[in-house]
Enzyme design. Structure first.
Site, PDB file in Angstrom:
ATOM      1  N   SER A   1       0.832  -1.198   0.000  1.00 45.94           N
ATOM      2  CA  SER A   1       0.000   0.000   0.000  1.00 45.94           C
ATOM      3  C   SER A   1       0.865   1.245   0.000  1.00 45.94           C
ATOM      4  O   SER A   1       2.086   1.169   0.105  1.00 45.94           O
ATOM      5  CB  SER A   1      -0.911  -0.002   1.225  1.00 45.94           C
ATOM      6  N   LYS A   2       0.207   2.351  -0.091  1.00 50.32           N
ATOM      7  CA  LYS A   2       0.875   3.654  -0.203  1.00 50.32           C
ATOM      8  C   LYS A   2       2.025   3.839   0.770  1.00 50.32           C
ATOM      9  O   LYS A   2       3.046   4.414   0.417  1.00 50.32           O
ATOM     10  CB  LYS A   2      -0.149   4.779   0.019  1.00 50.32           C
ATOM     11  N   ARG A   3       1.836   3.352   1.979  1.00 44.99           N
ATOM     12  CA  ARG A   3       2.883   3.661   2.945  1.00 44.99           C
ATOM     13  C   ARG A   3       4.168   2.878   2.704  1.00 44.99           C
ATOM     14  O   ARG A   3       5.161   3.067   3.380  1.00 44.99           O
ATOM     15  CB  ARG A   3       2.384   3.460   4.378  1.00 44.99           C
TER      16      ARG A   3
END
Length: 487
Positions: free
Chosen positions: A260-262
RNA sequence: GUCCCCUUCGUCUAGAGGCCUAGGACAACUCCCUUUCACGGAGUAGACACCGAUUCGAAUUCGGUAGGGGACGCCA
C-alpha cells in the site's frame, strides 16, 4: 472453444502494481491460448470512481503494453455512443439496465427481495449483535411483495435488493491456484445485489458480466477468494456456468502486509516516472507468484507468453523488492537498441535541462559507453549531466586539488595537449595524452588524474575519464580547463 | 471473534518420497580487473516455522500447534 479473460479494475486512481500483475496474467494466458483479453471497468461505486482515474488506468495499461482485444474504448471510454464490440458497453456504470433486469428476474423468482432498512437501522443491528461472532445481516421481519415494494418506491422510498441465502450447505470451489476450497453457506447472510440508488454491487455485476461476456477464466487477487462463495450462489441462481477461478497470492510490502501507499511507490505510473521500462516491470511482477522450472529470470513479453502456464502459480504472498526490479530494469535497458533507448532518455534530459549533441554517431557512442552504468532511465541524468558545458562547475570538493603544487602544471599540459588534439579524442588518444603529462610533469597517481578529472567534470571523483573524454568536444574541454586555470 | 488462505536463505523462487551435503536470482560480504566510482569475473555466507504420524526413507504425504495474511459493507 477459445478462452476469454478479462481484467476488471475499479478506477480509483493510478493502476496499482498488484492490479498490473493481475492484468498481466490474464493477458498472458489469453495470448498464450490465442484467446481474447478484455478490459471491463467496475465503476459502480459512484463515490470513488472518477473519469480521470479511468483515464489514468487506461493510460497505465497502455504504457505497459497490455493491449485489450475487446473492452472499454480507449478514446471515448465508452461514454460517447455505443461501443460496437459484442458485449459492450464495458463500463458497469453504463450497464445499469442489464443489472436491473437480472435483479428483477431474481426478485420474480423469489430469490431476492426489497429491503427498506436504512444504513442507520442496519448499523444498529450490527451493534446489538453478540460480539465474537460472524455477523450476518438478519432478514427483515417482513418482506414485501414486489408490487407492494414497488408502490412504496414509486412513492419516493429507497430500497436495496438483497439476495436470499436459504440453503445451508457447503459450496465447493475449484481454484486454479489453490485446488478445492470449501465454504459453508452460513458464512454469509442475505447480501445486497442492488443498492438503494439502483447501482449494482460488485459481486452481482461481476457474475452477470462474466457470464454475459462469456468469460472462461477469472484470474484475480486472493482478496476475492471469499467473494467467490456469493458469486457461486448467484451463478447457481441464474443457472449460468461458472468460469475457472484462480485466486492469486497478494503482492506485499517489506513488512509483509498488502502493498500500500505507505510502502512507497505502488502504482505503475510512479515506476514509469522513476525510469523503469514497462517490459522490465512486467517481467518482474510476472515472477512474483509465478515461475518456470528453469532458472531463467529475464523474459521479453513474447517470451513470457510462450512460457506462461496456469499450473505454476505460487500460492503464498510475495514481497515487492525494488532492488531486484532495478537489476531487472538494468538488464532490459541493456537489451534495448540505441535508437529506442535514446528516445526514452532524450525527453528526460530535456526535462532536466541537460543539453547534449544530437548527432546519431555521438548518441550511439555515448549510449554504448553509458549503458552499463544505468539501472533506470533517470540515471541518465547523472551520466549525461557532465556533457553539458552550461552545467560545468568546479565543485567545492575539488578545492584540495587546487592546493597541490603540481596541479597548475598538469592543467597547463592538459590544455596544450587538448589544443593539438582532434575534435573528439579516442580513449587511446586520451590515455596517451595522460601519459605524456605524467612524463613531462613528473607526477602520477591522484596528483595526475584528479586535476584532469576536475578539469573535465568539476570534481575529483566520478565518471571514468576514458569514457567521458571521448564524448566531449575539444572546445568544451578547453573551456573547462581554462576555468580551472583561472581559479 | 468467525470463516478461508498461506509458511524453503533478508527478498523472489526451484523443489511433486530417495537425484537435496536443498539449486538459481537480487541484495550483502571477500577477492580479481580498474591510477577513482561503476561494469565485468571468481568466490563466501545465508533457508525447509514447530511438533507428531505415515514410510526403509519426507522440504515433499497426513494431523496438530504457532505465526502471517485475507474476507466478514448499500467498497471492489
Amino acid at each position: 472453444m477459445s478462452v476469454r479473460l478479462r481484467f476488471a479494475p475499479s478506477p480509483t486512481g493510478h493502476l496499482h502494481v498488484g492490479g498490473a500483475r493481475t492484468a498481466l496474467y490474464n493477458y498472458l494466458y489469453a495470448k498464450k491460448m490465442g484467446g481474447t483479453f478484455i478490459l471491463r471497468v467496475e465503476d459502480t461505486d459512484l463515490e470513488r470512481s472518477t473519469e480521470e482515474a479511468l483515464r489514468m488506468q487506461i493510460d497505465d495499461l497502455t504504457w505497459l503494453g497490455l493491449k485489450w482485444d475487446e473492452g472499454v474504448d480507449p478514446v471515448t471510454l465508452d461514454s460517447v455512443g455505443k461501443n460496437s464490440e459484442p458485449y459492450g458497453p464495458y463500463r458497469q456504470s453504463l450497464r445499469k439496465d442489464i443489472y436491473q433486469k437480472h435483479a428483477r428476474q431474481l426478485l420474480e423468482q423469489g430469490k431476492a427481495y426489497y429491503d427498506f432498512r436504512t444504513d442507520e437501522e442496519l448499523e444498529a443491528l450490527k451493534q446489538q449483535a453478540p460480539a465474537g461472532e460472524n455477523f450476518r445481516t438478519p432478514r427483515p421481519d417482513k418482506i414485501l411483495s414486489i408490487a407492494e415494494a414497488e408502490a412504496r418506491i414509486a412513492n419516493g422510498e429507497k430500497a436495496a435488493v438483497r439476495f436470499r441465502v436459504d440453503e445451508i450447505r457447503d459450496y465447493k470451489i475449484q481454484d486454479i491456484v489453490r485446488g478445492e476450497v470449501v465454504f459453508p453457506s452460513d458464512m454469509v447472510g442475505d447480501f445486497v445485489i442492488l443498492r438503494s440508488n439502483g447501482m449494482p454491487v460488485y459481486n452481482f455485476c461481476c457474475v452477470v458480466d462474466d457470464a454475459l461476456m462469456k468469460i472462461t477464466h477469472v484470474l484475480r487477487a486472493e482478496e476475492h477468494l471469499s467473494n467467490t462463495l456469493r458469486q457461486q450462489m448467484l451463478y447457481e441462481a441464474f443457472g449460468y456456468k461458472t468460469p475457472e477461478f484462480g485466486h492469486l497470492s497478494l503482492v506485499l510490502g517489506k513488512d509483509r502486509q498488502k502493498l500500500s501507499k505507505r510502502h512507497g511507490a505502488t502504482s505503475c505510473h510512479e515506476y514509469m516516472e522513476k525510469g523503469y521500462l514497462p517490459e522490465a516491470l512486467l517481467n518482474f511482477i510476472a515472477l512474483l507468484g509465478w515461475s518456470t522450472s528453469d532458472n531463467r529470470e529475464i523474459y521479453t513479453i513474447p517470451e513470457l507468453i510462450e512460457a506462461f502456464s496456469l499450473d505454476r502459480f505460487n500460492s503464498s504472498g510475495a514481497v515487492f523488492d525494488e532492488e531486484k526490479l532495478k537489476w531487472m530494469n538494468a538488464m532490459h535497458l541493456r537489451a534495448l537498441d540505441h535508437q529506442k533507448l535514446w528516445s526514452f532518455i532524450e525527453p528526460r534530459l530535456q526535462a532536466a535541462g541537460i543539453h547534449c549533441p544530437q548527432e546519431p554517431e555521438w548518441v550511439d557512442r555515448a549510449l554504448s559507453l553509458f549503458k552499463t552504468s544505468m539501472e533506470t532511465l533517470e540515471d541518465a541524468k547523472v551520466l549525461f549531466q557532465p556533457i553539458d558545458d552550461q552545467l560545468y562547475k568546479i565543485q567545492d570538493e575539488a578545492a584540495e586539488v587546487f592546493t597541490w603544487e603540481s596541479t597548475k602544471a598538469v592543467l597547463m599540459e592538459w590544455k596544450q595537449g587538448l589544443e593539438k588534439a582532434p575534435d573528439y579524442m579516442s580513449s587511446e588518444d586520451f590515455e596517451k595524452l595522460q601519459n605524456s603529462i605524467k612524463d613531462s610533469c613528473g607526477v602520477k597517481g591522484k596528483h595526475l588524474f584528479m586535476p584532469i578529472r576536475v578539469a573535465v567534470i568539476g570534481k575529483p571523483h566520478g565518471a571514468e575519464l576514458k569514457i567521458l573524454v571521448p564524448l566531449l568536444h575539444k572546445s568544451s574541454l578547453l573551456k573547462r580547463v581554462e576555468m580551472c586555470l583561472a581559479k
